[in-house]
Design a protein around this motif. Sequence first.
Motif, PDB file in Angstrom:
ATOM      1  N   SER A  78      -8.600   7.976   1.887  1.00 41.90           N
ATOM      2  CA  SER A  78      -7.355   8.153   2.163  1.00 41.90           C
ATOM      3  C   SER A  78      -6.693   9.502   2.057  1.00 41.90           C
ATOM      4  O   SER A  78      -5.898  10.038   2.722  1.00 41.90           O
ATOM      5  CB  SER A  78      -6.427   7.114   1.316  1.00 41.90           C
ATOM      6  N   GLU A  79      -7.407  10.082   0.737  1.00 48.34           N
ATOM      7  CA  GLU A  79      -6.648  11.675   0.494  1.00 48.34           C
ATOM      8  C   GLU A  79      -7.205  12.475   1.532  1.00 48.34           C
ATOM      9  O   GLU A  79      -6.455  13.419   2.284  1.00 48.34           O
ATOM     10  CB  GLU A  79      -7.067  11.800  -0.821  1.00 48.34           C
ATOM     11  N   PHE A  86      -2.837  -0.708  -3.658  1.00 54.09           N
ATOM     12  CA  PHE A  86      -3.474   0.587  -3.361  1.00 54.09           C
ATOM     13  C   PHE A  86      -2.325   1.529  -3.647  1.00 54.09           C
ATOM     14  O   PHE A  86      -1.148   1.282  -2.804  1.00 54.09           O
ATOM     15  CB  PHE A  86      -4.028   0.421  -1.881  1.00 54.09           C
ATOM     16  N   GLU A 144      -4.315   5.647   8.540  1.00 50.99           N
ATOM     17  CA  GLU A 144      -4.847   5.847   7.092  1.00 50.99           C
ATOM     18  C   GLU A 144      -5.344   4.817   6.450  1.00 50.99           C
ATOM     19  O   GLU A 144      -6.301   4.615   5.870  1.00 50.99           O
ATOM     20  CB  GLU A 144      -3.696   6.499   6.048  1.00 50.99           C
ATOM     21  N   GLY A 145      -4.511   3.507   6.496  1.00 55.57           N
ATOM     22  CA  GLY A 145      -5.023   2.252   5.907  1.00 55.57           C
ATOM     23  C   GLY A 145      -6.078   1.878   6.825  1.00 55.57           C
ATOM     24  O   GLY A 145      -6.923   1.356   5.871  1.00 55.57           O
ATOM     25  N   ARG A 148      -9.398   3.946   5.321  1.00 52.89           N
ATOM     26  CA  ARG A 148     -10.015   3.560   4.208  1.00 52.89           C
ATOM     27  C   ARG A 148     -10.567   2.122   4.099  1.00 52.89           C
ATOM     28  O   ARG A 148     -11.627   1.618   3.502  1.00 52.89           O
ATOM     29  CB  ARG A 148      -9.127   3.920   2.939  1.00 52.89           C
ATOM     30  N   THR A 181      -5.461  11.898   4.872  1.00 54.45           N
ATOM     31  CA  THR A 181      -4.100  12.406   4.889  1.00 54.45           C
ATOM     32  C   THR A 181      -4.035  13.868   5.038  1.00 54.45           C
ATOM     33  O   THR A 181      -3.120  14.498   5.755  1.00 54.45           O
ATOM     34  CB  THR A 181      -3.393  11.817   3.485  1.00 54.45           C
ATOM     35  N   ASP A 215       0.772   4.797   0.646  1.00 56.26           N
ATOM     36  CA  ASP A 215       0.139   6.124   0.999  1.00 56.26           C
ATOM     37  C   ASP A 215       1.150   6.984   2.000  1.00 56.26           C
ATOM     38  O   ASP A 215       2.418   6.736   1.733  1.00 56.26           O
ATOM     39  CB  ASP A 215      -0.951   5.623   2.032  1.00 56.26           C
ATOM     40  N   HIS A 216       0.585   8.027   2.341  1.00 57.30           N
ATOM     41  CA  HIS A 216       1.369   8.878   3.154  1.00 57.30           C
ATOM     42  C   HIS A 216       1.989   8.159   4.286  1.00 57.30           C
ATOM     43  O   HIS A 216       3.332   8.299   4.554  1.00 57.30           O
ATOM     44  CB  HIS A 216       0.632   9.958   3.734  1.00 57.30           C
ATOM     45  N   HIS A 217       1.773   7.096   4.952  1.00 59.21           N
ATOM     46  CA  HIS A 217       2.197   6.237   5.841  1.00 59.21           C
ATOM     47  C   HIS A 217       3.579   5.548   5.409  1.00 59.21           C
ATOM     48  O   HIS A 217       4.574   5.703   5.986  1.00 59.21           O
ATOM     49  CB  HIS A 217       1.312   5.329   6.605  1.00 59.21           C
ATOM     50  N   ASP A 234      -2.248   6.165  -3.285  1.00 55.83           N
ATOM     51  CA  ASP A 234      -3.067   7.401  -3.311  1.00 55.83           C
ATOM     52  C   ASP A 234      -2.050   8.393  -3.928  1.00 55.83           C
ATOM     53  O   ASP A 234      -0.901   8.048  -4.283  1.00 55.83           O
ATOM     54  CB  ASP A 234      -3.781   7.804  -2.019  1.00 55.83           C
ATOM     55  N   GLU A 241      -0.563   5.645  10.731  1.00 58.92           N
ATOM     56  CA  GLU A 241      -0.883   4.235  10.453  1.00 58.92           C
ATOM     57  C   GLU A 241      -2.322   3.937  10.560  1.00 58.92           C
ATOM     58  O   GLU A 241      -2.861   3.094   9.846  1.00 58.92           O
ATOM     59  CB  GLU A 241      -0.232   3.507  11.985  1.00 58.92           C
ATOM     60  N   LYS A 283      -5.234   4.194 -13.282  1.00 57.73           N
ATOM     61  CA  LYS A 283      -5.964   5.283 -13.259  1.00 57.73           C
ATOM     62  C   LYS A 283      -5.265   6.384 -12.285  1.00 57.73           C
ATOM     63  O   LYS A 283      -5.372   7.625 -12.622  1.00 57.73           O
ATOM     64  CB  LYS A 283      -7.565   4.968 -12.259  1.00 57.73           C
ATOM     65  N   GLN A 289      -6.011   0.184 -10.678  1.00 56.81           N
ATOM     66  CA  GLN A 289      -6.403   1.452  -9.697  1.00 56.81           C
ATOM     67  C   GLN A 289      -5.202   2.099  -9.799  1.00 56.81           C
ATOM     68  O   GLN A 289      -5.387   3.452 -10.083  1.00 56.81           O
ATOM     69  CB  GLN A 289      -6.537   0.860  -8.200  1.00 56.81           C
ATOM     70  N   LYS A 316     -11.944   4.113  -1.505  1.00 58.80           N
ATOM     71  CA  LYS A 316     -10.831   4.150  -0.576  1.00 58.80           C
ATOM     72  C   LYS A 316      -9.893   4.940  -0.795  1.00 58.80           C
ATOM     73  O   LYS A 316      -9.085   5.680   0.127  1.00 58.80           O
ATOM     74  CB  LYS A 316     -10.148   2.688  -0.835  1.00 58.80           C
ATOM     75  N   THR A 317      -9.677   5.404  -2.255  1.00 60.55           N
ATOM     76  CA  THR A 317      -8.575   6.386  -2.363  1.00 60.55           C
ATOM     77  C   THR A 317      -9.021   7.865  -1.935  1.00 60.55           C
ATOM     78  O   THR A 317      -8.207   8.346  -1.470  1.00 60.55           O
ATOM     79  CB  THR A 317      -8.504   6.398  -3.979  1.00 60.55           C
ATOM     80  N   GLU A 373       0.793  -0.953  -0.087  1.00 61.06           N
ATOM     81  CA  GLU A 373      -0.074  -0.111  -0.097  1.00 61.06           C
ATOM     82  C   GLU A 373       0.832   1.274  -0.131  1.00 61.06           C
ATOM     83  O   GLU A 373       1.816   1.446   0.898  1.00 61.06           O
ATOM     84  CB  GLU A 373      -0.978   0.027   1.119  1.00 61.06           C
ATOM     85  N   ALA A 375     -12.351   0.870  -4.867  1.00 62.39           N
ATOM     86  CA  ALA A 375     -10.825   1.356  -5.023  1.00 62.39           C
ATOM     87  C   ALA A 375     -11.213   3.003  -4.946  1.00 62.39           C
ATOM     88  O   ALA A 375     -10.308   3.693  -4.133  1.00 62.39           O
ATOM     89  CB  ALA A 375     -10.073   1.050  -6.220  1.00 62.39           C
ATOM     90  N   ASP A 376     -11.972   3.468  -5.626  1.00 60.53           N
ATOM     91  CA  ASP A 376     -12.475   5.011  -5.905  1.00 60.53           C
ATOM     92  C   ASP A 376     -12.608   5.528  -4.483  1.00 60.53           C
ATOM     93  O   ASP A 376     -12.118   6.537  -3.980  1.00 60.53           O
ATOM     94  CB  ASP A 376     -13.379   5.141  -6.694  1.00 60.53           C
TER      95      ASP A 376
END
Lengths: 102, 141
Positions: free
Chosen positions: B46-47, A53, B17-18, B21, B50, A21-23, A55, B15, A87, A84, B42-43, A19, B39-40
């Motif tokens: 997440s944004e 995943f 964030e996951g 979502r 964050t 992400d920011h983390h 972002d 931690e 996209k 994903q 969750k994204t 995944e 997925a859309d």
Amino acid sequence: MEHRFEQATGQLIVRMPREVDHHSSGQLKQETEALMGRYPVRGLVFDFRDTVFMDSSGIGVILGRCRNLRFAGGRTRAIHLNRQIQKIFQISGLHKVIDVEL
Amino acid sequence: MVRKEMKMEFTSQSENEGFARVAVGAFIAGLNPTVDELADVKTAVSEAVTNAIIHGYDQKEGKIFITCQVAENQVEICVIDTGCGIADIEKAKEPLYTTRPELERSGMGFTFMEAFMDEVWVASRVGEGTRVTMRKRIGKA
């Protein structure tokens, strides 16, 4: 995560986390920078085979490294993108900046 | 019309964030979203989370609240923080705009929320916090 450097081609292959992400992106950035400092990297490959995943945090990591390498004349690629992540690349325009192979 | 609702509250560590979502994803599973729709959502979550962690709380500890409602085939998600707030919301929504260039982030957070959800509203007051409300219809096809 196992990154590897191929001496023969000068390619650094970065195995992206499950995944992004920011983390996870802070550590990813540090690891990639450390390897780019250690080896004569001519090409950078972000391998998304394990990634389910991502972002927008991932975009910053990729763009930053891509820019640094471009100053040295190197190219950046991204491989094994799921739908994903494709996209994410399209919406952000990242697919126009670096080479993408599915 | 059956309306389901959930609320969650968690501290603003990255931690989580996951966790956030995945929890929202599990909650909306009853709408039978496609893999892409899930997925859309969750994204987008997440944004928003964050943003709350990095900008709302400037990476200091705070609480993030999420409420999520599903009714018929629509999901509505609110992500709320009581952090510093956004002075200029229109500016914050511009693609590539970021107040924290040193963090090497993309400035695409709101752009992604808007791309992945049908509707996004932002309400914010400086010094009080920010509420992002997002809606998406599931199973449009």
